[in-house]
Design an enzyme around this catalytic site. Structure first.
Site, mmCIF file in Angstrom:
data_model
loop_
_atom_site.group_PDB
_atom_site.id
_atom_site.type_symbol
_atom_site.label_atom_id
_atom_site.label_comp_id
_atom_site.label_asym_id
_atom_site.label_seq_id
_atom_site.Cartn_x
_atom_site.Cartn_y
_atom_site.Cartn_z
ATOM 1 N N LYS A 16 0.829 -1.224 0.000
ATOM 2 C CA LYS A 16 0.000 0.000 0.000
ATOM 3 C C LYS A 16 0.850 1.255 0.000
ATOM 4 O O LYS A 16 0.499 2.253 -0.610
ATOM 5 C CB LYS A 16 -0.908 0.031 1.240
ATOM 6 N N GLY A 40 3.394 -0.859 8.565
ATOM 7 C CA GLY A 40 4.758 -0.531 8.133
ATOM 8 C C GLY A 40 4.746 -0.382 6.626
ATOM 9 O O GLY A 40 4.508 -1.345 5.918
ATOM 10 N N GLN A 221 -3.167 -2.181 7.253
ATOM 11 C CA GLN A 221 -3.371 -3.644 7.219
ATOM 12 C C GLN A 221 -4.231 -4.031 6.005
ATOM 13 O O GLN A 221 -4.256 -3.295 5.036
ATOM 14 C CB GLN A 221 -3.978 -4.159 8.521
HETATM 15 P P1 IMP Z 1 -1.659 -6.127 16.036
HETATM 16 O O1 IMP Z 1 -2.305 -5.260 15.007
HETATM 17 O O2 IMP Z 1 -0.242 -5.714 16.356
HETATM 18 O O3 IMP Z 1 -2.502 -6.287 17.254
HETATM 19 O O4 IMP Z 1 -1.512 -7.624 15.423
HETATM 20 C C1 IMP Z 1 -2.648 -8.422 15.105
HETATM 21 C C2 IMP Z 1 -2.405 -9.199 13.834
HETATM 22 O O5 IMP Z 1 -2.358 -8.304 12.730
HETATM 23 C C3 IMP Z 1 -1.074 -9.971 13.800
HETATM 24 O O6 IMP Z 1 -1.253 -11.161 13.060
HETATM 25 C C4 IMP Z 1 -0.145 -9.027 13.037
HETATM 26 O O7 IMP Z 1 0.917 -9.721 12.424
HETATM 27 C C5 IMP Z 1 -1.114 -8.451 12.036
HETATM 28 N N1 IMP Z 1 -0.719 -7.114 11.556
HETATM 29 C C6 IMP Z 1 -0.857 -5.948 12.184
HETATM 30 N N2 IMP Z 1 -0.399 -4.943 11.425
HETATM 31 C C7 IMP Z 1 0.012 -5.478 10.286
HETATM 32 C C8 IMP Z 1 0.560 -4.947 9.071
HETATM 33 O O8 IMP Z 1 0.739 -3.743 8.890
HETATM 34 N N3 IMP Z 1 0.867 -5.852 8.107
HETATM 35 C C9 IMP Z 1 0.638 -7.180 8.256
HETATM 36 N N4 IMP Z 1 0.129 -7.720 9.354
HETATM 37 C C10 IMP Z 1 -0.189 -6.880 10.357
#
Ligand code: IMP
Length: 424
Positions: A16, A40, A221
């Site tokens: 993205k 990220g 995400q």
């Molecule tokens: P959280 O958002 O850190 O709570 O993570 C929850 C889930 O979302 C986990 O499986 C992370 O690896 C995934 N996740 C969160 N942010 C990203 C992103 O920017 N890219 C890919 N996976 C993400």
């Protein structure tokens, strides 16, 4: 002027950042509406790599006003660090960064809680950035908002409650509790630093729209990580849908414009949860190494596999995706025949939709179609010059999903982008 919403159509990491960077060429404002520094986005501009986590990907366009919307969770220390790192890369943010006072804060105890949970049997493979616990506090109505940083005298009472709650949970899990005064000092210090940027973003955006500015709404995400529509509980804790921009900013849904979904030409996932087309063999190894599939936020290796059209069809429908940006097509080059997941099989039955029960989603068997592969796409700068099999791959996706592919990306830089349709 028209607006545009850009969202991820898989499990995040679709590219993205690059797509938003390209599309912000015509944007006056770029605004994020959900998530935090769990995202990220890697941007490669003039051979220079910039990774942003909280700042919108439009940050490298000096004419773009960058806004962090109401629905986000903001770690003030991480924001400070990111502002310093983009400044070091020669990007000037003066007068063009606006942070919503309504956004919630990620405070140091949220990071501790996130890390502690990851040591339990409830572990989800989070990014450990404190995002989940901050949204939990928001829903529990004890979260602290960015605006409160500006009035520490008012903040004290509410922060005391939040810290007490957090410490009780930390202690229960055998972690090291935080000191209330340290938390207050942290808020006061960051409040002073962030004060010039804190504003009513919803109102400012309204003024910009009324003045005829073009806005790009940037999702974080991907759809399959959405709190409601993803592979719950293996999801993030906020919305990843295009429509989420409306509550996440305080803007009419009528303002969101065309929705562009970003998808890789294959599939990756980080963290736990189902991924039917994951390939742990040679193909997965090729995708991981050639695609440099390592998380931009956590450095974790990503799980890799074939494009999943069942999941993508679902994302297109739920997020209202009108155009797709297809990234990393070059990574498929040299693999020989390419597999595409076109259906699932569960208990002998064929499914064209993901099952509602995530446990079932983990049990499905992918039904693959095999298509012709292609060789290197290096130096290709026009869609017409792609090898016929690569073109056929793109057309197959368009046909299956009934959406137009607006852009094909064949490398990390801006120049490695093949536009097919205007989306603005
Ligand atoms: P959280 O958002 O850190 O709570 O993570 C929850 C889930 O979302 C986990 O499986 C992370 O690896 C995934 N996740 C969160 N942010 C990203 C992103 O920017 N890219 C890919 N996976 C993400």
């Amino acid at each position: 002027m028209p607006n545009l919403t850009v969202v991820g159509a898989q499990w995040g990491d679709e590219g993205k950042g690059k797509v938003v960077d390209l599309l912000t060429e015509k944007a006056d404002v770029v605004i994020r509406f959900a998530g935090g520094n769990n995202a990220g986005h890697t941007l490669v501009v003039d051979g220079r790599t910039v990774v942003v986590h909280l700042l919108p990907s439009g940050v490298v366009r000096e004419r773009c006003i960058c806004m962090l919307g109401d629905g986000m969770v903001v770690d003030p220390a991480a924001l400070q660090q990111e502002m310093e790192s983009v400044a070091a890369a020669g990007i000037d943010l003066t007068g063009r960064l606006k942070v919503s006072g309504r956004a919630h804060l990620i405070l140091p105890y949220h990071l501790i809680l996130d890390a502690l949970r990851e040591t339990t049997r409830e572990a989800l493979g989070t990014t450990k950035r404190g995002v989940g616990p901050a949204y939990e506090d928001k829903a529990a109505r004890r979260g602290i908002r960015v605006i409160e940083l500006l009035r520490p005298d008012r903040l004290e009472k509410r922060l005391a409650v939040a810290v007490e709650e957090a410490n009780a949970r930390i202690a229960r899990q055998g972690g090291k509790t935080v000191d209330f005064q340290d938390m207050l000092d942290f808020c006061v210090e960051h409040g002073k630093r962030l004060a010039p940027y804190i504003t009513d973003v919803s109102h400012e955006l309204d003024l910009a729209i009324k003045a005829g500015k073009s806005v790009l709404f940037e999702g974080a995400q991907g759809l399959l990580l959405d709190l409601d529509h993803g592979t719950y509980p293996f999801v993030t804790s906020s919305t990843t849908l295009a429509g989420g921009a409306s509550p996440g900013i305080g803007v009419s849904p009528a303002m969101l414009g065309n929705v562009v979904g970003v998808t890789k030409a294959y599939l990756t996932r980080v963290g736990e949860g189902p991924m039917p087309s994951q390939d742990d063999g040679e193909a997965g190894h090729h995708l991981a190494t050639v695609g440099h599939e390592v998380g931009a936020t956590t450095g974790r290796p990503r799980r890799c596999g074939w494009l999943d059209l069942v999941a993508l069809r679902y994302a297109v429908r739920v997020s209202g995706i009108r155009y797709l940006a297809l990234t990393k097509l070059d990574v498929l080059a040299g693999m020989g025949a390419i597999k595409v997941c076109v259906g699932y099989r569960l208990n002998g039955q064929e499914l064209s939709l993901p099952p509602m029960d995530t446990a079932d989603w983990s049990l499905v068997e992918p039904i693959y179609r095999e298509v012709e592969g292609f060789d290197s796409l290096e130096g290709v700068s026009d869609f017409a010059d792609l090898p016929p099999a690569a073109k056929a791959y793109v057309r197959m996706i368009e046909q299956d999903l009934a959406v137009k592919v607006a852009l094909v990306s064949v490398g990390p830089g801006r120049e490695a982008s093949l536009p097919l349709h205007g989306v603005w």
